[in-house]
Motif scaffolding. Structure first.
Motif, PDB file in Angstrom:
ATOM      1  N   GLY A 108      39.892  39.726  26.698  1.00 41.28           N
ATOM      2  CA  GLY A 108      40.164  40.267  28.032  1.00 41.28           C
ATOM      3  C   GLY A 108      39.346  39.539  29.041  1.00 41.28           C
ATOM      4  O   GLY A 108      39.535  39.121  30.355  1.00 41.28           O
ATOM      5  N   ALA A 109      37.889  39.478  28.769  1.00 35.88           N
ATOM      6  CA  ALA A 109      36.927  39.119  29.820  1.00 35.88           C
ATOM      7  C   ALA A 109      37.130  37.531  29.673  1.00 35.88           C
ATOM      8  O   ALA A 109      36.979  37.071  30.738  1.00 35.88           O
ATOM      9  CB  ALA A 109      35.446  39.411  29.114  1.00 35.88           C
ATOM     10  N   LEU A 110      37.287  36.927  28.740  1.00 30.14           N
ATOM     11  CA  LEU A 110      37.745  35.468  28.556  1.00 30.14           C
ATOM     12  C   LEU A 110      38.939  35.287  29.445  1.00 30.14           C
ATOM     13  O   LEU A 110      38.823  34.185  30.260  1.00 30.14           O
ATOM     14  CB  LEU A 110      37.700  34.724  27.382  1.00 30.14           C
ATOM     15  N   LEU A 111      39.777  35.710  29.206  1.00 29.28           N
ATOM     16  CA  LEU A 111      41.100  35.732  30.115  1.00 29.28           C
ATOM     17  C   LEU A 111      40.812  36.114  31.505  1.00 29.28           C
ATOM     18  O   LEU A 111      41.347  35.179  32.644  1.00 29.28           O
ATOM     19  CB  LEU A 111      42.184  36.705  29.590  1.00 29.28           C
ATOM     20  N   LEU A 112      39.859  36.730  32.123  1.00 30.26           N
ATOM     21  CA  LEU A 112      39.738  37.041  33.512  1.00 30.26           C
ATOM     22  C   LEU A 112      38.855  35.808  34.019  1.00 30.26           C
ATOM     23  O   LEU A 112      39.121  35.595  35.009  1.00 30.26           O
ATOM     24  CB  LEU A 112      38.931  38.347  33.624  1.00 30.26           C
ATOM     25  N   TYR A 113      37.952  35.580  33.196  1.00 30.79           N
ATOM     26  CA  TYR A 113      36.985  34.451  33.570  1.00 30.79           C
ATOM     27  C   TYR A 113      37.986  33.032  33.690  1.00 30.79           C
ATOM     28  O   TYR A 113      37.843  32.483  34.935  1.00 30.79           O
ATOM     29  CB  TYR A 113      36.046  33.947  32.518  1.00 30.79           C
ATOM     30  N   PHE A 114      38.712  32.773  32.957  1.00 35.05           N
ATOM     31  CA  PHE A 114      39.510  31.424  33.083  1.00 35.05           C
ATOM     32  C   PHE A 114      40.799  31.639  34.055  1.00 35.05           C
ATOM     33  O   PHE A 114      41.052  30.637  34.793  1.00 35.05           O
ATOM     34  CB  PHE A 114      40.130  31.142  31.843  1.00 35.05           C
ATOM     35  N   ALA A 115      41.312  32.972  34.342  1.00 33.09           N
ATOM     36  CA  ALA A 115      42.156  33.145  35.365  1.00 33.09           C
ATOM     37  C   ALA A 115      41.376  33.038  36.719  1.00 33.09           C
ATOM     38  O   ALA A 115      41.997  32.263  37.699  1.00 33.09           O
ATOM     39  CB  ALA A 115      42.909  34.730  35.296  1.00 33.09           C
ATOM     40  N   ALA A 116      40.278  33.262  36.927  1.00 32.91           N
ATOM     41  CA  ALA A 116      39.383  33.143  38.152  1.00 32.91           C
ATOM     42  C   ALA A 116      39.173  31.638  38.380  1.00 32.91           C
ATOM     43  O   ALA A 116      39.373  31.346  39.375  1.00 32.91           O
ATOM     44  CB  ALA A 116      38.163  34.050  38.077  1.00 32.91           C
ATOM     45  N   TYR A 117      38.785  30.982  37.301  1.00 40.05           N
ATOM     46  CA  TYR A 117      38.483  29.446  37.210  1.00 40.05           C
ATOM     47  C   TYR A 117      39.792  28.765  37.643  1.00 40.05           C
ATOM     48  O   TYR A 117      39.624  27.882  38.373  1.00 40.05           O
ATOM     49  CB  TYR A 117      38.087  29.225  35.786  1.00 40.05           C
ATOM     50  N   VAL A 118      40.966  29.151  37.125  1.00 42.14           N
ATOM     51  CA  VAL A 118      42.290  28.245  37.424  1.00 42.14           C
ATOM     52  C   VAL A 118      42.539  28.771  38.742  1.00 42.14           C
ATOM     53  O   VAL A 118      42.583  27.737  39.597  1.00 42.14           O
ATOM     54  CB  VAL A 118      43.182  28.846  36.652  1.00 42.14           C
ATOM     55  N   LEU A 119      42.571  29.739  39.241  1.00 40.98           N
ATOM     56  CA  LEU A 119      42.697  30.219  40.739  1.00 40.98           C
ATOM     57  C   LEU A 119      41.725  29.458  41.784  1.00 40.98           C
ATOM     58  O   LEU A 119      42.214  28.616  42.734  1.00 40.98           O
ATOM     59  CB  LEU A 119      42.721  31.511  41.002  1.00 40.98           C
ATOM     60  N   SER A 120      40.517  29.283  41.546  1.00 38.39           N
ATOM     61  CA  SER A 120      39.498  28.617  42.256  1.00 38.39           C
ATOM     62  C   SER A 120      39.570  27.240  42.217  1.00 38.39           C
ATOM     63  O   SER A 120      39.657  26.553  43.381  1.00 38.39           O
ATOM     64  CB  SER A 120      37.906  29.238  41.973  1.00 38.39           C
ATOM     65  N   THR A 121      40.144  26.442  41.104  1.00 37.73           N
ATOM     66  CA  THR A 121      40.361  25.260  41.019  1.00 37.73           C
ATOM     67  C   THR A 121      41.617  24.964  41.673  1.00 37.73           C
ATOM     68  O   THR A 121      41.599  23.815  42.365  1.00 37.73           O
ATOM     69  CB  THR A 121      40.106  24.776  39.608  1.00 37.73           C
ATOM     70  N   GLY A 122      42.442  25.529  41.322  1.00 37.97           N
ATOM     71  CA  GLY A 122      43.841  25.310  42.113  1.00 37.97           C
ATOM     72  C   GLY A 122      43.601  25.564  43.738  1.00 37.97           C
ATOM     73  O   GLY A 122      44.243  24.639  44.380  1.00 37.97           O
TER      74      GLY A 122
END
Length: 187
Positions: free
Chosen positions: A130-144
């Motif tokens: 869950g923590a990794l999913l949250l990190y990569f979701a935030a990363y995808v949104l900020s990169t997008g």
């Protein structure tokens, strides 16, 4: 990777294409940019290899340990390079996430009798996943968000080589972040 075959192959194609473009990026730019592109190429090709559907090609038992060693080494390298560039911290998190997924795919000792069952995986630690999913979701949104068009006043003039296009590098990072989310969901 366990899961449906068609999405698995699409993930393999996406990661391999991203890794290939990162190799192209290694031919241009500053030494720091080339180093980052090399780390991203390793990640792209490693993710492509891990995403090959298990229904198509059952990996030998030792391969998951090999993935863990390779990505563990990549994480150590990224941590070492993070002293000079903060972007390498993301590479370290990504590499450690790959180590985690490789170890999570190793069947438990008591599961040897159940290897014939479809859909049976060892799984991971739900809180860490869950923590990794949250990190990569935030990363995808900020990169997008960084890929959104801006005012034309700051557009560079002149031709830029394919290997030095910052928007393509961001698109590659975005696609690898999305692929990482898909792989973590499959854990």
């Amino acid at each position: 990777m366990h899961g449906p075959v068609v999405p698995g192959w699409l993930l393999v194609a996406l990661c391999a294409a991203t890794g290939s473009y990162c190799l192209l990026r290694m031919r241009s730019g500053s030494p720091t940019a080339r180093s980052a592109a090399g780390g991203e190429a390793v990640m792209g090709f490693g993710m492509a290899a891990m995403a090959v559907p298990a229904a198509f090609l059952a990996p030998p038992p030792w391969i998951l340990g090999a993935y863990a060693v390779v990505f563990g080494g990549a994480a150590l390298r990224a941590l070492w390079l993070a002293r000079g560039a903060a972007h390498h911290l993301h590479h370290a998190v990504g590499s450690l996430a790959m180590v985690y997924m490789a170890l999570a795919m190793v069947p438990a000792a008591g599961d040897a009798a159940h290897t014939g069952h479809t859909g049976h995986t060892a799984g991971g630690v739900p809180a860490l996943t869950g923590a990794l999913l949250l990190y990569f979701a935030a990363y995808v949104l900020s990169t997008g968000v960084r890929l959104l068009p801006v005012a034309a006043g700051g557009a560079p003039s002149g031709a830029v080589s394919w290997g030095a296009r910052p928007e393509l590098a961001l698109a590659c990072r975005l696609s690898m972040g999305i692929a990482m989310l898909a792989m973590l969901i499959a854990v």
